[in-house]
Design a protein around this motif. Structure first.
Motif, PDB file in Angstrom:
ATOM      1  N   ARG A  26      45.716  84.673  12.682  1.00  0.00           N
ATOM      2  CA  ARG A  26      46.837  84.332  13.546  1.00  0.00           C
ATOM      3  C   ARG A  26      47.630  83.139  13.045  1.00  0.00           C
ATOM      4  O   ARG A  26      48.837  83.179  12.932  1.00  0.00           O
ATOM      5  CB  ARG A  26      46.322  84.029  14.948  1.00  0.00           C
ATOM      6  CG  ARG A  26      45.998  85.258  15.712  1.00  0.00           C
ATOM      7  CD  ARG A  26      47.230  85.787  16.377  1.00  0.00           C
ATOM      8  NE  ARG A  26      47.025  87.100  16.920  1.00  0.00           N
ATOM      9  CZ  ARG A  26      47.424  87.493  18.108  1.00  0.00           C
ATOM     10  NH1 ARG A  26      48.059  86.652  18.873  1.00  0.00           N
ATOM     11  NH2 ARG A  26      47.196  88.695  18.519  1.00  0.00           N
ATOM     12  N   THR A  27      46.938  82.058  12.821  1.00  0.00           N
ATOM     13  CA  THR A  27      47.699  80.867  12.451  1.00  0.00           C
ATOM     14  C   THR A  27      47.110  80.214  11.218  1.00  0.00           C
ATOM     15  O   THR A  27      46.364  79.252  11.329  1.00  0.00           O
ATOM     16  CB  THR A  27      47.685  79.821  13.563  1.00  0.00           C
ATOM     17  OG1 THR A  27      46.320  79.556  13.880  1.00  0.00           O
ATOM     18  CG2 THR A  27      48.413  80.332  14.771  1.00  0.00           C
ATOM     19  N   PRO A  28      47.439  80.727  10.078  1.00  0.00           N
ATOM     20  CA  PRO A  28      47.062  79.983   8.885  1.00  0.00           C
ATOM     21  C   PRO A  28      47.971  78.780   8.794  1.00  0.00           C
ATOM     22  O   PRO A  28      49.060  78.802   9.355  1.00  0.00           O
ATOM     23  CB  PRO A  28      47.355  80.963   7.761  1.00  0.00           C
ATOM     24  CG  PRO A  28      48.448  81.797   8.287  1.00  0.00           C
ATOM     25  CD  PRO A  28      48.307  81.860   9.771  1.00  0.00           C
ATOM     26  N   GLY A  29      47.555  77.779   8.143  1.00  0.00           N
ATOM     27  CA  GLY A  29      48.528  76.696   8.086  1.00  0.00           C
ATOM     28  C   GLY A  29      47.898  75.380   7.747  1.00  0.00           C
ATOM     29  O   GLY A  29      46.927  75.314   7.006  1.00  0.00           O
ATOM     30  N   PRO A  30      48.469  74.365   8.277  1.00  0.00           N
ATOM     31  CA  PRO A  30      48.107  73.010   7.854  1.00  0.00           C
ATOM     32  C   PRO A  30      46.637  72.685   8.061  1.00  0.00           C
ATOM     33  O   PRO A  30      46.107  71.825   7.408  1.00  0.00           O
ATOM     34  CB  PRO A  30      48.992  72.110   8.729  1.00  0.00           C
ATOM     35  CG  PRO A  30      49.617  72.978   9.722  1.00  0.00           C
ATOM     36  CD  PRO A  30      49.513  74.379   9.296  1.00  0.00           C
ATOM     37  N   ALA A  31      45.988  73.384   8.949  1.00  0.00           N
ATOM     38  CA  ALA A  31      44.584  73.068   9.168  1.00  0.00           C
ATOM     39  C   ALA A  31      43.753  73.314   7.931  1.00  0.00           C
ATOM     40  O   ALA A  31      42.635  72.876   7.831  1.00  0.00           O
ATOM     41  CB  ALA A  31      44.043  73.910  10.315  1.00  0.00           C
ATOM     42  N   LEU A  32      44.302  74.018   7.026  1.00  0.00           N
ATOM     43  CA  LEU A  32      43.525  74.448   5.876  1.00  0.00           C
ATOM     44  C   LEU A  32      42.923  73.291   5.122  1.00  0.00           C
ATOM     45  O   LEU A  32      41.744  73.263   4.811  1.00  0.00           O
ATOM     46  CB  LEU A  32      44.425  75.270   4.955  1.00  0.00           C
ATOM     47  CG  LEU A  32      43.771  75.684   3.655  1.00  0.00           C
ATOM     48  CD1 LEU A  32      42.661  76.633   3.975  1.00  0.00           C
ATOM     49  CD2 LEU A  32      44.778  76.346   2.772  1.00  0.00           C
ATOM     50  N   LEU A  37      47.849  79.656  -3.593  1.00  0.00           N
ATOM     51  CA  LEU A  37      47.437  79.887  -2.217  1.00  0.00           C
ATOM     52  C   LEU A  37      48.552  79.596  -1.228  1.00  0.00           C
ATOM     53  O   LEU A  37      48.711  80.248  -0.206  1.00  0.00           O
ATOM     54  CB  LEU A  37      46.237  78.988  -1.915  1.00  0.00           C
ATOM     55  CG  LEU A  37      45.312  79.509  -0.848  1.00  0.00           C
ATOM     56  CD1 LEU A  37      44.927  80.919  -1.164  1.00  0.00           C
ATOM     57  CD2 LEU A  37      44.091  78.630  -0.806  1.00  0.00           C
ATOM     58  N   GLN A  38      49.322  78.590  -1.549  1.00  0.00           N
ATOM     59  CA  GLN A  38      50.321  78.171  -0.582  1.00  0.00           C
ATOM     60  C   GLN A  38      51.335  79.275  -0.327  1.00  0.00           C
ATOM     61  O   GLN A  38      51.767  79.488   0.806  1.00  0.00           O
ATOM     62  CB  GLN A  38      51.032  76.905  -1.101  1.00  0.00           C
ATOM     63  CG  GLN A  38      51.802  76.171  -0.038  1.00  0.00           C
ATOM     64  CD  GLN A  38      50.949  75.849   1.161  1.00  0.00           C
ATOM     65  OE1 GLN A  38      49.813  75.406   1.049  1.00  0.00           O
ATOM     66  NE2 GLN A  38      51.486  76.089   2.354  1.00  0.00           N
ATOM     67  N   VAL A  63      52.189  84.860   4.808  1.00  0.00           N
ATOM     68  CA  VAL A  63      51.505  85.327   6.017  1.00  0.00           C
ATOM     69  C   VAL A  63      52.130  84.692   7.238  1.00  0.00           C
ATOM     70  O   VAL A  63      52.332  85.334   8.271  1.00  0.00           O
ATOM     71  CB  VAL A  63      50.006  85.011   5.946  1.00  0.00           C
ATOM     72  CG1 VAL A  63      49.327  85.406   7.227  1.00  0.00           C
ATOM     73  CG2 VAL A  63      49.374  85.741   4.789  1.00  0.00           C
ATOM     74  N   GLN A  64      52.450  83.438   7.112  1.00  0.00           N
ATOM     75  CA  GLN A  64      53.079  82.765   8.239  1.00  0.00           C
ATOM     76  C   GLN A  64      54.407  83.427   8.590  1.00  0.00           C
ATOM     77  O   GLN A  64      54.738  83.604   9.767  1.00  0.00           O
ATOM     78  CB  GLN A  64      53.301  81.294   7.862  1.00  0.00           C
ATOM     79  CG  GLN A  64      53.731  80.435   9.019  1.00  0.00           C
ATOM     80  CD  GLN A  64      52.676  80.380  10.095  1.00  0.00           C
ATOM     81  OE1 GLN A  64      51.528  80.087   9.861  1.00  0.00           O
ATOM     82  NE2 GLN A  64      53.085  80.691  11.317  1.00  0.00           N
ATOM     83  N   CYS A  65      55.150  83.788   7.589  1.00  0.00           N
ATOM     84  CA  CYS A  65      56.415  84.460   7.848  1.00  0.00           C
ATOM     85  C   CYS A  65      56.201  85.781   8.547  1.00  0.00           C
ATOM     86  O   CYS A  65      56.911  86.128   9.491  1.00  0.00           O
ATOM     87  CB  CYS A  65      57.152  84.725   6.540  1.00  0.00           C
ATOM     88  SG  CYS A  65      57.686  83.236   5.758  1.00  0.00           S
TER      89      CYS A  65
END
Lengths: 436, 433
Positions: free
Chosen positions: A342-348, B171-172, B178-180
């Motif tokens: 759902r929310t990949p992102g900065p938490a990585l 990876l970024q 995916v975010q998009c």
């Protein structure tokens, strides 16, 4: 009386059974864990056919390998052999005489693994990852059927490098099942096609999908005369559809049921819906098992339309399942199936979160001291694998921060076990009270 | 005969005995006069009421009341809900309205449609809140086509993409893409949840909604009149739509079935996103026609002509956009590699603008910025947020037929008779009155 594991029956709480500080739910059913599990998610499982004495289990994983264990009657699992692909293995199947194993991989090939000589040769080629592979044994021919994301279904004689037949699919093949003379293929965009395999494979019917969302898994079931008569189709929306090919009364005979949802009865409160990752039919009783992303497996009776049993929740999704040839053993694979995107992102890359996530569970992968005595993890990844694994776990934590709705999601995604578990099933009982 | 006002509102208590005319209930044979009378009648009502909720009176209707997915009574132990195989949805066809989509819906059908839309809204809410897999197609009821705007990506495909990006240490970009996709999905879900008229029109066109209910019809008219100032042949669509020619119902022909089936033969992830996105921004081909408004050099006809081939395959408009982004030279990273085998004959620049909102302009990787972020001044359309998606198709499926040499669907503006032109430009239809 409990047939799942040695000590507790189901229904007892699965938390903190090991008495350690972290609640480790990776094996709440106290089932037998297979030794030397693969290092990455397990995509497929398959037991040997009845022609082979004893039970052998094949598992394909995202670590590009296919492993074979012998499962003995005592429950002990002995790793036997392993083969490698150059890409993650998506599907495996046995030949009917049990001498060969066919493996389908993301490297766009399928291989035939001769167990006696431990050699694997390539037998199929596609333009995209091969998602399904099945062995077809007909009276007048035998071949391997491969379904791929290049929207084709190809049939291969293992001796030739050209396919015997190529059938076009409307979309990428997502799952398939074969019980001669019937084959079912479910594709992307809710496509569903039934093939008949007599004389030569041909399309029998295209069926309107009974489900609203993406198809995930399919399994054919047989009638009392042991002829394939319909299939069960699972979707990502926690729902399975039972569909008969030629029912006397389609409106009544075909139905769908919900499964793998949190608070199942209470539909007014928002519930979590999980994908159905695998469906398997018991070869003798005709009951079906479903495994889902919620980390549970359930047994159902489709004729009585009842649920027989649901397992405790594992800490990871269950990605694959399989019965052995006489239905005495049910194998399921517990590994992350990418469902929490759902929310990949900065938490990585937040290091603080990372350390909390890895914690003792992460270390538990390579050292089993924190685990109870019953199970032996036996996983000792080589240094290279370990690094990759750590990397994966870091990423995993990032991904697993759920949408914010349900803290349960976070809890369950914290660990990174890739375990393979076996459990013994003596019998499925029907109608209501389960003695399972 | 006078038209029964109560029937139009869905609450005539005489039913068949009524002395007034019940249009639409007597079958499609009413002919051309019918729809326009209907329109005028509905016009009056439609402009006043903002929503489609005609009546709360329960007509004694004979179809089963079960919701299409009858399994909602599921309980854990005893039984599964039984699955009603969509018998109720076939009612729409059986009403004798089969040819004439422009006739007003009878009350039962309105209810069916209302149920369908409510079902969609509910499903969207559940989808959002339940944490289920989001990269999935969706169809509201069995036998209906998939609603556009959703792409099908299986978890394995996504995981494979992750693996590939991992090896390339990128990876970024994976995360960004995916975010998009997630954002795109969320926008679409919100759109369907809010269910304003433009999405309904789009759903009609996709044949999800069976008939053009009067409110969607109204909107379409309203919409077209807005375009009458637009310079190019865009507004040709209106006569096709409005004049109830027997082919009008089919004018929404070629583009959208293709869209639904224009699945991605993706070899790699990036391409898949794009083609999936092509379905999402199904409205974007429509915007092709508007490119003159953006001051592109190409003439109107060429703009439209480029839209036609684009129309034939759901993907190429993305190709062109990716290749020449109108706003930003830097292409998204999804640009070239995936588009093998696609016709690259779409040469002209203006084609790209429709997807400009989609590709978010300058940001190379996050190509799928939220649609509608750019101003599209030429279109004074009521709902901005659905711009990139579905509202435009209504007007622009017709342009593709412009290319067809023998165009039965519409006549160019100069060929309209004076009377037709007058009708076309006025606010209300007076033909047949």
């Amino acid at each position: 009386m409990s047939l799942f594991g040695t000590t507790s029956g189901f229904g007892t709480s699965g938390t903190s059974m090991f008495g350690s500080t972290t609640t480790d739910n990776h094996n709440p059913m106290k089932d037998i864990e297979v030794t030397s599990s693969p290092d990455d998610s397990i995509g497929c499982l398959s037991f040997s056919p009845p022609t082979l004495p004893g039970n052998f289990l094949i598992a394909g994983s995202w670590a590009n390998d296919v492993r074979c264990w012998e499962v003995q009657d005592s429950g002990q699992t002995i790793p036997k052999a392993q083969q490698m692909h150059t890409g993650p293995v998506l599907d495996v199947c046995w030949s009917d005489d049990g001498s060969k194993v066919f493996t389908a991989s993301c490297d766009k090939t399928a291989k035939m693994w001769d167990l006696s000589s431990n050699q694997a040769i390539q037998i199929a080629q596609h333009d995209a990852p091969v998602k399904t592979i099945h062995w077809i044994k007909a009276p007048n021919y035998s071949c391997v059927m491969t379904g791929s994301w290049d929207k084709t279904l190809k049939f291969w004689d293992t001796r030739s490098s050209n396919p015997m037949m190529v059938l076009q699919l409307p979309e990428r093949c997502y799952c398939a099942d074969v019980i001669y003379p019937m084959a079912v293929v479910a594709t992307a965009e809710r496509g569903l096609i039934v093939y008949q395999l007599e004389n030569q494979p041909s399309e029998f019917r295209r069926i309107e999908s009974p489900l609203k969302h993406q198809h995930r898994c399919v399994a054919i079931f047989k009638d009392k005369q042991n002829k394939p008569t319909g299939f069960a189709l699972g979707s990502i929306e926690g729902r399975v559809a039972i569909h008969y090919i030629n029912p006397p009364n389609p409106a009544k005979d075909n139905f769908t049921f919900k499964c793998h949802r949190s608070n199942g009865t209470n539909t007014s409160a928002p519930q979590d819906i999980y994908a159905v990752n695998g469906i398997a039919f018991h070869p003798v009783h005709g009951t079906l098992a479903t495994v889902g992303s919620d980390g549970r497996f359930s047994f159902w009776d489709k004729d009585a339309r009842t649920k027989l049993k649901t397992s405790e929740q594992l800490d990871q999704p269950i990605s694959a399942c399989c019965f052995n040839h006489n239905g005495n053993i049910f194998a399921y694979a517990s590994s992350y199936d990418w469902s929490k995107v759902r929310t990949p992102g900065p938490a990585l890359y937040d290091p603080r979160r990372q350390s909390r996530a890895l914690g003792s569970e992460g270390l538990g992968l390579s050292c089993d001291s924190s685990q109870g005595a019953q199970v032996s993890l036996g996983r000792s990844p080589s240094p290279a694998c370990n690094r990759k694994l750590q990397g994966f776990l870091q990423w995993f934590w990032g991904f697993s921060t759920a949408f914010g709705q349900n803290p349960e999601h976070r809890k369950h995604s914290a660990s990174g076990h890739y375990g393979l578990l076996c459990c013994w099933v003596k019998k499925h009982r029907q109608a209501g009270g389960c003695t399972l | 005969m006078a038209i029964c006002q109560f029937f139009l509102q869905g609450r005539c208590r005489f039913g068949d005995r009524c002395w007034n005319e019940h249009p639409g209930a007597r079958g499609a044979g009413g002919g051309r006069q019918q729809p326009q009378q209907q329109l005028s009648g509905n016009n009056r009502r439609g402009w006043n009421t903002t929503s489609q909720r005609y009546s709360n009176v329960i007509q004694p209707s004979s179809f089963s009341k079960s919701t299409p997915w009858g399994g909602s009574r599921d309980q854990e132990k005893p039984s599964f809900g039984s699955f009603n195989s969509g018998a109720s949805t076939n009612r729409n066809k059986g009403f004798g309205l089969s040819e004439n989509r422009f006739a007003s819906l009878s009350p039962e059908e309105q209810k069916d449609e209302k149920k369908l839309l409510e079902g969609i809204v509910k499903d969207m809410e559940v989808w959002e809140s339940s944490g289920q897999w989001i990269f999935s197609v969706y169809s509201p009821v069995k036998k209906k086509p998939n609603i556009s705007g959703f792409i099908d990506i299986s978890p394995e495909e996504l995981k494979l993409e992750y693996h590939n990006f991992l090896t390339s240490n990128n990876l970024q970009s994976y995360l960004n893409s995916v975010q998009c996709l997630i954002n795109q999905w969320r926008n679409r879900v919100n759109e369907l949840k809010s269910l304003n008229i433009s999405t309904k029109v789009a759903l009609c066109i996709e044949k999800v909604l069976e008939h053009y209910s009067s409110s969607t019809l109204l909107f379409a008219h309203f919409f077209f009149f807005q375009f009458s100032d637009v310079k190019n042949g865009v507004n040709q669509a209106a006569p096709a739509f409005g004049f109830g020619s027997s082919q009008a119902a089919t004018f929404v022909s070629p583009g959208f079935p293709v869209k639904n089936s224009s699945s991605d033969n993706a070899q790699n992830f990036s391409f898949k996103i794009n083609s999936g996105f092509a379905t999402a921004s199904s409205g974007s081909p429509a915007v092709l026609g508007s490119s003159p408004a953006f001051g592109a050099a190409a003439s109107a006809s060429s703009a439209i002509s480029t839209s036609a081939p684009a129309f034939g395959f759901g993907k190429p408009e993305i190709t062109s956009a990716a290749s020449f982004s109108f706003k930003s030279p830097a292409d998204s990273s999804f640009g070239s590699p995936g588009f093998s085998g696609l016709p690259t004959s779409l040469a002209t620049g203006p084609v790209s603008t429709p997807v400009a909102p989609a590709f978010g302009g300058g940001d190379s990787v996050a190509g799928f910025g939220s649609p509608g972020s750019h101003s599209h001044t030429a279109f004074s359309k009521p709902s901005n947020d659905t711009f990139g998606n579905s509202s435009i198709p209504t007007s622009f499926s017709a342009p593709s037929s412009i290319i067809a040499p023998d165009n039965v669907l519409f006549t160019p503006r100069d060929k309209l008779t004076v009377q037709e032109l007058e009708q076309f430009q006025s606010k209300k239809f007076t033909l047949g009155k």
